[in-house]
Enzyme design. Structure first.
Site, PDB file in Angstrom:
ATOM      1  N   SER A 213      -1.688  77.267  17.002  1.00 49.42           N
ATOM      2  CA  SER A 213      -1.592  77.950  18.291  1.00 49.42           C
ATOM      3  C   SER A 213      -0.403  78.892  18.302  1.00 49.42           C
ATOM      4  CB  SER A 213      -1.424  76.936  19.421  1.00 49.42           C
ATOM      5  OG  SER A 213      -0.103  76.403  19.415  1.00 49.42           O
ATOM      6  N   ASP A 214      -0.485  79.910  19.153  1.00 53.27           N
ATOM      7  CA  ASP A 214       0.733  80.646  19.471  1.00 53.27           C
ATOM      8  C   ASP A 214       1.643  79.685  20.217  1.00 53.27           C
ATOM      9  OD1 ASP A 214       2.611  82.654  19.748  1.00 53.27           O
ATOM     10  OD2 ASP A 214       1.154  84.142  20.433  1.00 53.27           O
ATOM     11  N   TRP A 215       2.917  79.974  20.228  1.00 56.50           N
ATOM     12  CA  TRP A 215       3.904  79.025  20.752  1.00 56.50           C
ATOM     13  C   TRP A 215       3.729  78.845  22.270  1.00 56.50           C
ATOM     14  CZ3 TRP A 215       3.764  79.223  15.958  1.00 56.50           C
ATOM     15  CH2 TRP A 215       4.643  78.569  15.127  1.00 56.50           C
ATOM     16  N   GLY A 216       3.330  77.655  22.656  1.00 61.47           N
ATOM     17  CA  GLY A 216       3.132  77.350  24.065  1.00 61.47           C
ATOM     18  C   GLY A 216       1.778  77.728  24.604  1.00 61.47           C
TER      19      GLY A 216
END
Length: 744
Positions: free
Chosen positions: A222-225
């Site tokens: 995932s992208d961060w967050g």
């Protein structure tokens, strides 16, 4: 739940911000990830900050994708990838989060400097080269941001609402091509929603398309967050949630309660094990030669420079006594990289003023500098007057212009494609001096030159050069390097002319992709809109002549549809490289297509008077379009026009060719047209036989079908469900359903 299950669960999220958990029971090491599409950004372990934004360890700052794309040079980009991979290995990094390959839907996207092009073929092939280079050093590339992340405004929740054909043909195709070109080991899901579903929790995107259709075997991170529901994300096909949230028990509880199929978790473990294995090469890391990498930056930046216009003032002569005025604060405070998560702490930086001063001293030229403007703020009359005075004493003016860092960055989009007002005001003032003026542009997103280009003698678009900024600028301006860059995106005259102008960046957490497949030059050409500079444009200090286009069409069984041979001659006085571009006009009426589309290119270097035969092979896959009704890629074949030249609007060679294709096969039902039924090789004869057995068509339908003047076409375009409602048609809906096998 046993120890193995707990260890497996630990792999679904990071151990912290930048590393994954170690799982000894599965033979999996901890994996370290780092930002770095154009340079490694690893936090300094002796002085860390969580995001690594401010205190990252020094690394080579390479030109970002916007610049490298203008080189159209696959080998060069692969070499940059190799160098980045070498630095990553030396730093103990296993996964580099890049390259970024989202399509440039709008010139306003604040992160366009990290992306390659408005064209999916060019994007996919160049990003694939960067990924190949990285992985040749045992470091995983992570293609991002998957998918349809074409703006920064509201990017964490906006729904990109796009129809299936443009989704497949424009926005996903770049990733599909890049994966085929590189076999990348990881992919990063984007923040945004796609047609209402978050990308990180989108089973259709991550499993049906990415894994089942494309055969991707790597890790999806995932992208961060970006993960809202880790259970939904895991079930959708996401392997690794970042940053680490090992204390979050939702996946643990879902597995214990039987809500997650244990096979899903086992597949994730296997994919992370494979990534761990792939990024654990048996040989030790090679030592990094940072001086050599700086020279690679210099070459890449110079080879990517785009000469937009030139009345003959360039290249500049290095002659003793020549007086040069260097104007513009961007000469002193050079803009050479983007802002945000890709920002690199460079090993060294050479400013434009520094490099030009060194060259002037070397050959005995005189150089004087004036800032002319401040990086932020309105026009300053005192600075403008000083610049005009300095220009008045010079033989040639080198004017540095561009976008200061605050104008484009991750997390926000631009609102204009104009240069700052204090810079354009300076152009107007300097034009009154009558001195020859060369503009050096430094920006990560397109800027229009139309309001002021007629006031200067030459414009060179350097984009963002990386840390060897001044070296590259000096090399190009003084002819050490002949610029050979070509635009990878169209520069419009006005923002209002751009395809997504009325639907960017959307509202109420939604953005509509109403322009469909007509992105970039596809749109400008379809609407016949004048542009500032077209896709593929780029001048040279020499001239090239094209001739003798020959097309060799291959059989349908060959993955190559046809080969084109072109004779290219250097008719000027300098060695130069030319990007020979091939576009195809598809004349088949069965599917709507843009006026012409890029289908191949080749970059060739020629000495003065030299000529060469350039061969471009066009893959059959690259001619195909997504067909929504048949849910497949199709190229029906027939006549195409092959166009070759130096830009999308400079195509001196054109030749028609008949290229074989495959008939579009549709699953028929009662709402298929009469013509579609008759054309179907399996069911058409059955329908015709039934009609004949029952005495044939009679009445109005029979009369129209016999009318070659237009009545026949009208009948053939009518759905069969409507045809059967007319008197004299001897078949019913039940008959149709029986023929298709869908009867009661």
């Amino acid at each position: 739940m046993d120890a193995n299950d707990l260890e497996a669960l630990s792999l679904t999220t990071g151990a912290d911000y930048w590393t994954t958990a170690k799982a000894s029971g599965f033979g999996i090491k901890s994996i370290r990830l780092a930002d770095g599409p154009h340079g490694l950004r690893v936090q300094d372990d002796e002085n860390p900050d969580h995001l690594g934004l401010e205190r990252s360890a020094p690394a080579t700052c390479f030109p970002p994708a916007v610049t490298l794309a203008s080189s159209w040079d696959v080998e060069l980009i692969e070499k940059v990838g190799e160098a980045l991979g070498k630095e990553a290995r030396a730093a103990g990094v296993n996964v580099v989060l890049g390259p970024g390959l989202n399509i440039k839907r709008s010139p306003l996207c604040g992160r366009n400097f990290e992306y390659y092009s408005e064209d999916p073929l060019l994007t996919g092939i160049l990003a694939g080269a960067a990924a190949r280079g990285l992985q040749s050093k045992g470091v995983a590339a992570c293609l991002k941001h998957f998918a349809v992340n074409n703006q920064e405004t509201d990017r964490l929740r906006v729904s990109a609402n796009v129809a299936e054909r443009p989704l497949r043909e424009i926005y996903l195709r770049a990733f599909q091509i890049a994966l085929k070109e590189s076999a990348a080991w990881s992919v990063m899901s984007s923040y945004n929603r796609i047609n209402g579903v978050f990308a990180s929790q989108n089973h259709w995107l991550l499993t049906q398309v990415l894994r089942d259709e494309w055969g991707f075997e790597g890790v999806v991170v995932s992208d961060w967050g970006a993960v809202r529901d880790p259970v939904d994300a895991l079930m959708a096909g996401l392997d690794l949630r970042m940053p680490g949230r090992p204390e979050d028990g939702r996946i643990h509880d879902a597995l214990a309660n039987g809500k997650i199929d244990p096979t899903i978790l086992a597949n994730t473990v296997e994919r992370i094990r494979l990534l761990s294995e792939r990024t654990s090469p048996s040989t030790s890391a090679d030592p990094v030669d940072y001086a050599q990498h700086h020279e690679l930056v210099r070459k890449a930046a110079a080879d990517s420079a785009v000469l937009l216009t030139n009345d003959g003032v360039l290249p500049l002569a290095s002659e003793q006594g020549v007086k040069i005025a260097v104007i513009g604060e961007l000469a002193r405070q050079s803009r050479y990289q983007g802002a945000g998560s890709s920002r690199v702490n460079p090993t060294k930086v050479v400013s434009g003023l520094e490099a030009l001063t060194a060259r002037a001293h070397e050959v005995g030229m005189e150089l004087e500098f004036a800032s002319g403007y401040v990086l932020s703020g309105p026009p300053d009359n005192a600075l403008v007057e000083e610049a005009v005075e300095v220009a008045g004493r010079a033989d040639i003016v080198i004017l540095f212009m561009g976008l200061p860092g605050e104008f484009e960055a991750e997390g926000r989009d631009r609102t204009t494609i104009d240069l700052p007002a204090n810079q354009t005001a300076l152009v107007t003032a300097l034009s009154d001096s009558g001195k020859r003026t060369v503009v050096v542009l430094s920006n990560g997103s397109v800027v229009t030159t139309s309001p002021w280009r007629n006031h200067v003698n030459a414009i060179v678009e350097f984009w963002l050069t990386g840390q060897a900024h001044g070296d590259a600028v000096s090399d190009v301006l003084f002819g050490v390097v002949n610029p050979s860059g070509k635009l990878a995106e169209t520069i419009p005259v006005r923002l209002e002319d751009s395809p997504a102008f009325l639907a960017f960046p959307g509202e109420n957490q939604n953005v509509e992709y109403g322009e469909g497949i007509y992105v970039g030059y596809r749109y400008y050409d379809a609407r016949d809109i004048a542009v500032d500079y077209p896709f593929g444009h780029g001048l040279s200090y020499t001239t090239f002549e094209y001739s003798n286009l020959a097309i060799n069409v291959r059989p349908l069984s060959d993955p190559i549809a046809f080969d084109a041979k072109i004779r290219v001659s250097n008719t000027g006085e300098y060695f130069g490289q030319e990007v020979v571009q091939l576009y195809v006009e598809d004349c088949n009426p069965s599917i709507a297509t843009p006026l012409r589309e890029l289908r191949g290119w080749e970059k060739v270097g020629l000495a003065p008077g030299e000529e060469a035969t350039v061969e471009i092979s066009v893959k059959r896959d690259h001619l195909s379009h997504w067909h929504t009704l048949s849910q497949s890629w199709v190229f029906p074949g027939g006549e195409v026009v092959v166009c070759v030249g130096s830009s999308s609007r400079d195509l001196p060679l054109k030749q028609p060719a008949i290229v074989p294709g495959s008939k579009i096969v549709l699953e028929l039902d009662e709402w298929s047209t009469f013509g579609e039924w008759l054309d179907n090789l399996e069911l058409g004869p059955k329908l015709s036989k039934l009609i004949e057995e029952r005495g044939g068509l009679k009445g109005r339908m029979a009369d129209l079908l016999a009318d070659e003047g237009g009545g026949r076409d009208a009948v053939l375009s009518v759905p069969l469900a409507t045809i059967v409602e007319f008197p004299g048609v001897p078949v019913s809906l039940e008959d149709i359903r029986t023929i298709t096998g869908k009867g009661a």
